[in-house]
Enzyme design. Structure first.
Site, PDB file in Angstrom:
ATOM      1  N   ALA A 139       0.848  -1.200   0.000  1.00  0.00           N
ATOM      2  CA  ALA A 139       0.000   0.000   0.000  1.00  0.00           C
ATOM      3  C   ALA A 139       0.877   1.241   0.000  1.00  0.00           C
ATOM      4  O   ALA A 139       1.842   1.331   0.772  1.00  0.00           O
ATOM      5  CB  ALA A 139      -0.915   0.011   1.222  1.00  0.00           C
ATOM      6  N   THR A 141       0.950   5.102   0.831  1.00  0.00           N
ATOM      7  CA  THR A 141       0.169   6.122   1.537  1.00  0.00           C
ATOM      8  C   THR A 141       0.339   7.453   0.816  1.00  0.00           C
ATOM      9  O   THR A 141       1.146   8.295   1.208  1.00  0.00           O
ATOM     10  CB  THR A 141       0.606   6.257   3.001  1.00  0.00           C
ATOM     11  OG1 THR A 141       1.966   6.698   3.041  1.00  0.00           O
ATOM     12  CG2 THR A 141       0.481   4.950   3.746  1.00  0.00           C
ATOM     13  N   VAL A 169       4.251  -1.465   3.405  1.00  0.00           N
ATOM     14  CA  VAL A 169       3.689  -0.123   3.264  1.00  0.00           C
ATOM     15  C   VAL A 169       4.780   0.822   2.775  1.00  0.00           C
ATOM     16  O   VAL A 169       5.914   0.775   3.250  1.00  0.00           O
ATOM     17  CB  VAL A 169       3.113   0.384   4.609  1.00  0.00           C
ATOM     18  CG1 VAL A 169       2.668   1.830   4.481  1.00  0.00           C
ATOM     19  CG2 VAL A 169       1.945  -0.490   5.049  1.00  0.00           C
ATOM     20  N   LYS A 170       4.405   1.632   1.818  1.00  0.00           N
ATOM     21  CA  LYS A 170       5.313   2.655   1.309  1.00  0.00           C
ATOM     22  C   LYS A 170       4.799   4.013   1.750  1.00  0.00           C
ATOM     23  O   LYS A 170       3.619   4.334   1.557  1.00  0.00           O
ATOM     24  CB  LYS A 170       5.346   2.576  -0.214  1.00  0.00           C
ATOM     25  CG  LYS A 170       6.043   3.744  -0.887  1.00  0.00           C
ATOM     26  CD  LYS A 170       6.054   3.549  -2.378  1.00  0.00           C
ATOM     27  CE  LYS A 170       6.564   4.771  -3.081  1.00  0.00           C
ATOM     28  NZ  LYS A 170       6.692   4.572  -4.525  1.00  0.00           N
ATOM     29  N   THR A 171       5.692   4.810   2.343  1.00  0.00           N
ATOM     30  CA  THR A 171       5.251   6.116   2.819  1.00  0.00           C
ATOM     31  C   THR A 171       6.375   7.120   2.648  1.00  0.00           C
ATOM     32  O   THR A 171       7.387   6.838   2.013  1.00  0.00           O
ATOM     33  CB  THR A 171       4.758   6.017   4.280  1.00  0.00           C
ATOM     34  OG1 THR A 171       4.066   7.206   4.628  1.00  0.00           O
ATOM     35  CG2 THR A 171       5.922   5.813   5.258  1.00  0.00           C
TER      36      THR A 171
END
Ligand code: R5P
Length: 261
Positions: A139, A141, A169-171
């Site tokens: 996902a 963000t 998760v990539k943020t």
């Protein structure tokens, strides 16, 4: 965890740290600077990338099927920079992703935007289907224009993504990034964001790794560099070998192709 899921996650995350090369920008902004001719930019970088994040159209046209690099297939989109970016839908079926031999799937979520529910439904629906095939979902963000990229917001967005089933998760990096990582029960990788001077981009990667990131999913700071191959080698040194940015910049400078006389 079943074998397929474990195998794909280890292919994307490597031995625990990952340099993912993001070249999916065209899905919403067309011919992004540095990616006008995707194949030309991408081909020399592939040997240094632990995985490639891109769309199916980019994969089919610009990556030879003989390449062994794992593919993180971008499967959300449907809106361009000319419209509201958060108004995304799923753009690629899991069936097609399997046909393309994707190792993982990437979907954006826009927490706090008017389209929050729709993008979270994109994520959870995709997880339902992809998990059935043993394919992990990453996902992203994504942050709307009006959102602050602070630890409170990013921790919320990353945690929501993990709770809905994202395996990675990539943020964005932010102050107090350790709080984002600590509250997220799955591996976190950072986007590079807008092009920075190479030393600053390497410092960003160094700080993120020191605060618990498991890697980078970097695009513009590699492919918009004056020497993308030298830059990805320097990023690898920071992420995989723990080389400080102050030393990694010398890897970049040493690897630069000298200007033509
Ligand atoms: C944005 O949603 C895309 O996934 C990009 O790939 C992402 O922003 C990473 O690229 P960059 O390092 O250029 O920010």
């Amino acid at each position: 965890m079943d074998y397929g899921m474990s195998n794909r996650l280890s292919r994307v995350m490597g031995p625990g740290r990952a340099v993912m090369l993001a070249v999916d920008h065209g899905y919403f902004q067309g011919p992004t600077t540095g990616l006008e001719n995707l194949r030309r930019t991408l081909t020399p970088l592939i040997p240094y990338a632990d995985s490639l994040m891109l769309t199916r159209g980019a994969l089919r046209t610009s990556v030879d099927p003989e390449e062994r690099v794992p593919i993180v297939l971008r499967v959300s989109g449907g809106t361009s920079v000319l419209k509201e970016l958060s108004n995304e839908t799923l753009t690629t079926s899991v069936e097609d992703a399997v046909r393309l031999n994707a190792t993982a799937l990437a979907v954006s979520i826009f927490v706090g935007s008017d389209n929050e529910r729709q993008t979270l439904a994109n994520l959870s629906g995709l997880v339902d289907e992809a998990e059935g095939c043993g394919i992990p979902v990453l996902a992203v963000t994504a942050v709307g224009r009006e959102m602050n990229r602070d630890a409170r917001y990013l921790a919320l967005a990353c945690r929501v993504a993990a709770e809905l089933g994202a395996r990675i998760v990539k943020t964005y990096y932010c102050e107090e990034f350790e709080k984002v990582v600590d509250a997220c029960p799955v591996p976190v990788v950072i986007a590079g964001g807008k092009k920075l001077p190479e030393k600053e981009a390497l410092e960003l990667a160094e700080k993120a790794m020191a605060k618990g990131a498991r890697g980078v999913d970097m695009g513009r700071n590699i492919f918009q560099s004056s020497d993308p191959v030298a830059m990805i080698k320097a990023v690898r040194a920071v992420v995989h070998d723990g080389v400080p940015a102050g030393e990694a910049i010398r890897i970049f400078e040493g690897g630069k192709v000298p200007p033509a006389p």
